[in-house]
Motif scaffolding. Sequence first.
Motif, PDB file in Angstrom:
ATOM      1  N   VAL A  27       0.828  -1.203   0.000  1.00 15.88           N
ATOM      2  CA  VAL A  27       0.000   0.000   0.000  1.00 15.88           C
ATOM      3  C   VAL A  27       0.868   1.261   0.000  1.00 15.88           C
ATOM      4  CG1 VAL A  27      -0.193   0.265   2.516  1.00 15.88           C
ATOM      5  CG2 VAL A  27      -2.078   0.992   1.053  1.00 15.88           C
ATOM      6  N   LEU A  28       2.110   1.119   0.473  1.00 19.99           N
ATOM      7  CA  LEU A  28       3.031   2.259   0.482  1.00 19.99           C
ATOM      8  C   LEU A  28       3.314   2.771  -0.928  1.00 19.99           C
ATOM      9  CD1 LEU A  28       5.615   1.187   3.215  1.00 19.99           C
ATOM     10  CD2 LEU A  28       4.235   3.273   3.242  1.00 19.99           C
ATOM     11  N   LEU A  29       3.268   1.889  -1.907  1.00 20.64           N
ATOM     12  CA  LEU A  29       3.517   2.313  -3.287  1.00 20.64           C
ATOM     13  C   LEU A  29       2.504   3.377  -3.707  1.00 20.64           C
ATOM     14  CD1 LEU A  29       5.348   1.531  -5.783  1.00 20.64           C
ATOM     15  CD2 LEU A  29       3.385   0.219  -6.573  1.00 20.64           C
ATOM     16  N   PHE A  30       1.237   3.162  -3.371  1.00 18.95           N
ATOM     17  CA  PHE A  30       0.220   4.154  -3.706  1.00 18.95           C
ATOM     18  C   PHE A  30       0.362   5.399  -2.844  1.00 18.95           C
ATOM     19  CE2 PHE A  30      -3.951   6.105  -2.972  1.00 18.95           C
ATOM     20  CZ  PHE A  30      -4.247   6.481  -4.272  1.00 18.95           C
ATOM     21  N   PHE A  31       0.646   5.213  -1.560  1.00 21.25           N
ATOM     22  CA  PHE A  31       0.840   6.370  -0.684  1.00 21.25           C
ATOM     23  C   PHE A  31       1.911   7.305  -1.242  1.00 21.25           C
ATOM     24  CE2 PHE A  31      -0.521   3.994   3.452  1.00 21.25           C
ATOM     25  CZ  PHE A  31      -1.816   3.944   2.988  1.00 21.25           C
ATOM     26  N   ILE A  32       2.971   6.719  -1.795  1.00 22.73           N
ATOM     27  CA  ILE A  32       4.111   7.513  -2.266  1.00 22.73           C
ATOM     28  C   ILE A  32       3.837   8.132  -3.633  1.00 22.73           C
ATOM     29  CG2 ILE A  32       6.547   7.404  -2.956  1.00 22.73           C
ATOM     30  CD1 ILE A  32       6.819   5.110  -0.840  1.00 22.73           C
ATOM     31  N   PHE A  33       3.471   7.312  -4.597  1.00 29.90           N
ATOM     32  CA  PHE A  33       3.329   7.810  -5.966  1.00 29.90           C
ATOM     33  C   PHE A  33       1.929   8.357  -6.260  1.00 29.90           C
ATOM     34  CE2 PHE A  33       6.917   4.794  -6.614  1.00 29.90           C
ATOM     35  CZ  PHE A  33       7.842   5.722  -7.066  1.00 29.90           C
ATOM     36  N   GLY A  34       0.924   7.841  -5.581  1.00 28.45           N
ATOM     37  CA  GLY A  34      -0.432   8.296  -5.838  1.00 28.45           C
ATOM     38  C   GLY A  34      -0.808   9.547  -5.064  1.00 28.45           C
ATOM     39  N   LEU A  35      -0.503   9.569  -3.769  1.00 26.31           N
ATOM     40  CA  LEU A  35      -0.922  10.696  -2.940  1.00 26.31           C
ATOM     41  C   LEU A  35      -0.078  11.943  -3.159  1.00 26.31           C
ATOM     42  CD1 LEU A  35      -1.921   9.004   0.436  1.00 26.31           C
ATOM     43  CD2 LEU A  35      -3.322   9.602  -1.549  1.00 26.31           C
ATOM     44  N   SER A  36       1.154  11.791  -3.626  1.00 28.13           N
ATOM     45  CA  SER A  36       1.975  12.973  -3.908  1.00 28.13           C
ATOM     46  C   SER A  36       1.381  13.805  -5.043  1.00 28.13           C
ATOM     47  CB  SER A  36       3.407  12.561  -4.256  1.00 28.13           C
ATOM     48  OG  SER A  36       3.425  11.696  -5.385  1.00 28.13           O
ATOM     49  N   ILE A  37       0.639  13.151  -5.932  1.00 28.99           N
ATOM     50  CA  ILE A  37       0.046  13.861  -7.079  1.00 28.99           C
ATOM     51  C   ILE A  37      -1.484  13.840  -7.009  1.00 28.99           C
ATOM     52  CG2 ILE A  37       2.018  13.406  -8.590  1.00 28.99           C
ATOM     53  CD1 ILE A  37       0.375  11.110  -9.842  1.00 28.99           C
ATOM     54  N   TYR A  38      -2.034  13.630  -5.822  1.00 28.55           N
ATOM     55  CA  TYR A  38      -3.483  13.463  -5.668  1.00 28.55           C
ATOM     56  C   TYR A  38      -4.264  14.652  -6.226  1.00 28.55           C
ATOM     57  CZ  TYR A  38      -8.037  12.970  -3.406  1.00 28.55           C
ATOM     58  OH  TYR A  38      -9.389  12.891  -3.167  1.00 28.55           O
ATOM     59  N   THR A  39      -3.979  15.855  -5.738  1.00 34.79           N
ATOM     60  CA  THR A  39      -4.738  17.033  -6.171  1.00 34.79           C
ATOM     61  C   THR A  39      -4.488  17.338  -7.646  1.00 34.79           C
ATOM     62  OG1 THR A  39      -4.700  17.974  -3.944  1.00 34.79           O
ATOM     63  CG2 THR A  39      -5.120  19.492  -5.754  1.00 34.79           C
ATOM     64  N   THR A  40      -3.257  17.157  -8.099  1.00 31.19           N
ATOM     65  CA  THR A  40      -2.946  17.364  -9.521  1.00 31.19           C
ATOM     66  C   THR A  40      -3.733  16.393 -10.389  1.00 31.19           C
ATOM     67  OG1 THR A  40      -0.724  18.197  -9.053  1.00 31.19           O
ATOM     68  CG2 THR A  40      -1.103  17.297 -11.240  1.00 31.19           C
ATOM     69  N   THR A  41      -3.850  15.144  -9.939  1.00 34.17           N
ATOM     70  CA  THR A  41      -4.616  14.144 -10.673  1.00 34.17           C
ATOM     71  C   THR A  41      -6.090  14.521 -10.737  1.00 34.17           C
ATOM     72  OG1 THR A  41      -3.106  12.345 -10.079  1.00 34.17           O
ATOM     73  CG2 THR A  41      -5.342  11.728 -10.700  1.00 34.17           C
ATOM     74  N   MET A  42      -6.638  14.961  -9.601  1.00 38.27           N
ATOM     75  CA  MET A  42      -8.053  15.340  -9.571  1.00 38.27           C
ATOM     76  C   MET A  42      -8.325  16.527 -10.501  1.00 38.27           C
ATOM     77  SD  MET A  42      -9.342  13.113  -7.558  1.00 38.27           S
ATOM     78  CE  MET A  42      -8.024  11.902  -7.664  1.00 38.27           C
ATOM     79  N   SER A  43      -7.484  17.550 -10.417  1.00 46.36           N
ATOM     80  CA  SER A  43      -7.725  18.756 -11.218  1.00 46.36           C
ATOM     81  C   SER A  43      -7.506  18.486 -12.704  1.00 46.36           C
ATOM     82  CB  SER A  43      -6.816  19.899 -10.740  1.00 46.36           C
ATOM     83  OG  SER A  43      -5.456  19.529 -10.767  1.00 46.36           O
ATOM     84  N   LEU A  44      -6.518  17.678 -13.045  1.00 43.94           N
ATOM     85  CA  LEU A  44      -6.302  17.339 -14.448  1.00 43.94           C
ATOM     86  C   LEU A  44      -7.435  16.469 -14.991  1.00 43.94           C
ATOM     87  CD1 LEU A  44      -2.449  16.684 -14.592  1.00 43.94           C
ATOM     88  CD2 LEU A  44      -3.723  18.396 -15.898  1.00 43.94           C
ATOM     89  N   SER A  45      -7.921  15.543 -14.179  1.00 43.21           N
ATOM     90  CA  SER A  45      -9.056  14.712 -14.603  1.00 43.21           C
ATOM     91  C   SER A  45     -10.261  15.590 -14.904  1.00 43.21           C
ATOM     92  CB  SER A  45      -9.407  13.698 -13.508  1.00 43.21           C
ATOM     93  OG  SER A  45      -8.330  12.815 -13.278  1.00 43.21           O
ATOM     94  N   PHE A  46     -10.415  16.646 -14.122  1.00 41.10           N
ATOM     95  CA  PHE A  46     -11.535  17.567 -14.306  1.00 41.10           C
ATOM     96  C   PHE A  46     -11.433  18.314 -15.640  1.00 41.10           C
ATOM     97  CE2 PHE A  46     -13.437  21.807 -13.709  1.00 41.10           C
ATOM     98  CZ  PHE A  46     -14.740  21.431 -13.399  1.00 41.10           C
ATOM     99  N   VAL A  47     -10.252  18.876 -15.926  1.00 42.41           N
ATOM    100  CA  VAL A  47     -10.114  19.714 -17.127  1.00 42.41           C
ATOM    101  C   VAL A  47      -9.906  18.892 -18.401  1.00 42.41           C
ATOM    102  CG1 VAL A  47      -9.219  21.672 -15.824  1.00 42.41           C
ATOM    103  CG2 VAL A  47      -7.618  20.034 -16.805  1.00 42.41           C
ATOM    104  N   LEU A  48      -9.457  17.640 -18.264  1.00 44.79           N
ATOM    105  CA  LEU A  48      -9.224  16.814 -19.453  1.00 44.79           C
ATOM    106  C   LEU A  48     -10.470  16.049 -19.889  1.00 44.79           C
ATOM    107  CD1 LEU A  48      -5.660  15.370 -18.673  1.00 44.79           C
ATOM    108  CD2 LEU A  48      -6.251  17.149 -20.327  1.00 44.79           C
ATOM    109  N   GLY A  49     -11.572  16.270 -19.168  1.00 51.96           N
ATOM    110  CA  GLY A  49     -12.822  15.633 -19.575  1.00 51.96           C
ATOM    111  C   GLY A  49     -13.093  14.292 -18.915  1.00 51.96           C
ATOM    112  N   PHE A  50     -12.347  13.985 -17.853  1.00 48.72           N
ATOM    113  CA  PHE A  50     -12.564  12.726 -17.132  1.00 48.72           C
ATOM    114  C   PHE A  50     -13.215  12.980 -15.777  1.00 48.72           C
ATOM    115  CE2 PHE A  50      -8.667  12.027 -19.735  1.00 48.72           C
ATOM    116  CZ  PHE A  50      -9.201  11.118 -20.632  1.00 48.72           C
ATOM    117  N   LYS A  51     -14.113  13.929 -15.748  1.00 43.82           N
ATOM    118  CA  LYS A  51     -14.750  14.313 -14.492  1.00 43.82           C
ATOM    119  C   LYS A  51     -15.460  13.139 -13.836  1.00 43.82           C
ATOM    120  CE  LYS A  51     -18.212  17.213 -14.734  1.00 43.82           C
ATOM    121  NZ  LYS A  51     -18.984  18.469 -14.926  1.00 43.82           N
ATOM    122  N   PHE A  52     -15.949  12.208 -14.648  1.00 45.29           N
ATOM    123  CA  PHE A  52     -16.676  11.060 -14.119  1.00 45.29           C
ATOM    124  C   PHE A  52     -15.785  10.150 -13.273  1.00 45.29           C
ATOM    125  CE2 PHE A  52     -14.816   9.798 -18.113  1.00 45.29           C
ATOM    126  CZ  PHE A  52     -14.401   8.487 -17.911  1.00 45.29           C
TER     127      PHE A  52
END
Length: 452
Positions: A27-52
């Motif tokens: 689970v540490l793999l996600f904590f490290i690579f996923g959570l470091s870019i969490y907000t960036t991922t959410m905001s990019l998903s929003f503007v790139l049309g992957f809001k769903f």
Amino acid sequence: MIIFPLIFLLSFMYSMADIIKGNRQGVLLFFIFGLSIYTTTMSLSFVLGFKFLIPVFQPIKELLVLITLGIGIYQLKEKLKLNVVDYLMGAYFCYTLLYVVIPLGDYGFSDRLSAFKSTSFFPLIYAAGRFVDAGKVNISRYFHYILIVAIAATAVLVYELMSDLHFQTNTGYADYNFYYFGQEPTGNYGLTWTFETETGFRRFASFFSNPLEYAAATLLALAVIAGLYTDDENNLKISAFGQLALVSTFIAIVAALSRAPLVSYFGMIYVYAFITRKSYMLKTFHYGFIAAVLYFIFLIQNEDIYSFVVDTITFQNASSVGHIVEWLAGIDAMIRQPLGLGLGSSGKVAGMLGVNVGGENQFIIIGVQAGVIALVLYLLIHIYLLTYTYKWIKILKGNERKIAIMLFLFKIGSVVPLLTTNFENYSYVIYISWFLSGIFIKSITTQRTAHD
């Protein structure tokens, strides 16, 4: 830009696969690579049309923790030997959970539940780590992953510095925050006031959620460097990769343009030199401090610099005054209502509604919402973890000692941020540090059982 959502998704899939195989530390793999870019991922998903995808992505971190914890409990083969920290964690979690059920304050059940998750989810993260054996964790691997994130973040920071443009300007950060949290863009750069100093200079966050979380992540990376490259005899042998990571942390903390993280950064180095008895580092630190004082004496002949230094020391600059005003408001609320104003009255939920009470100090945020008892429990958790990690650095060997050094230094470095920010909202550092805290307590209880 789509690389960020892809990394987020892939890190989740790899972690989930590891957990299913029985490797719960995965689970540490996600904590490290996923959570470091969490907000960036959410905001990019929003503007790139992957809001769903956002409603699917948002609960992933909590889901992974609950699955890891559930499997750990299911696979438990012997009675768990409990520690003081375990009792404190359980007491804090159960006590604050009462405030979700009791309709205290002006907020509805959903808001209270959201505030509870923000302030009281960390005991579950800790508990998930509590069932992981440190001897089975390739801690060097995960520590190297954290340093990879630190180096990558500094690479993005260098781009920001060279272009004089916030990375968040291109990721849809402001649009995402407005759509999901109703937060209007503020400041001179169309983001939030956090992204600039009181004098208007840009403060950068790389791919983290804000400059303050980036600073906290930098302190975590520094603590990891100390733990990773210090052997059992206190010899510090930093590889070329480690040196690159160390330089990256220094660039990041200087560019943060924040006094608190800078003090924490050098404070951690000083404490490290003290606990590992590195006299040459201590002497260098002392001589450097004397040189800095003399340099400041020379600089304060400049009227602007003199005013800046005096205002900082006397807490008269806008930032310091803002902290003090919030602290006093929070302390006053705790005096008037020692059992708390109810979940949501301080911190993230109240901040989104613009009615925050004492929201610039993690301890006060907890005390205002759940009262003095919750605050005392929270303080004791930190005190006991600091005490245990310091004590067991002298006893543990190998992986366990690396974790102990890292946790002790990070806890030291977190003191000032805890006093000045809503620290439990920084998912990246919170999830990693509390999960490793659980692994550490598992180690020392196992050691005690073996000695008994």
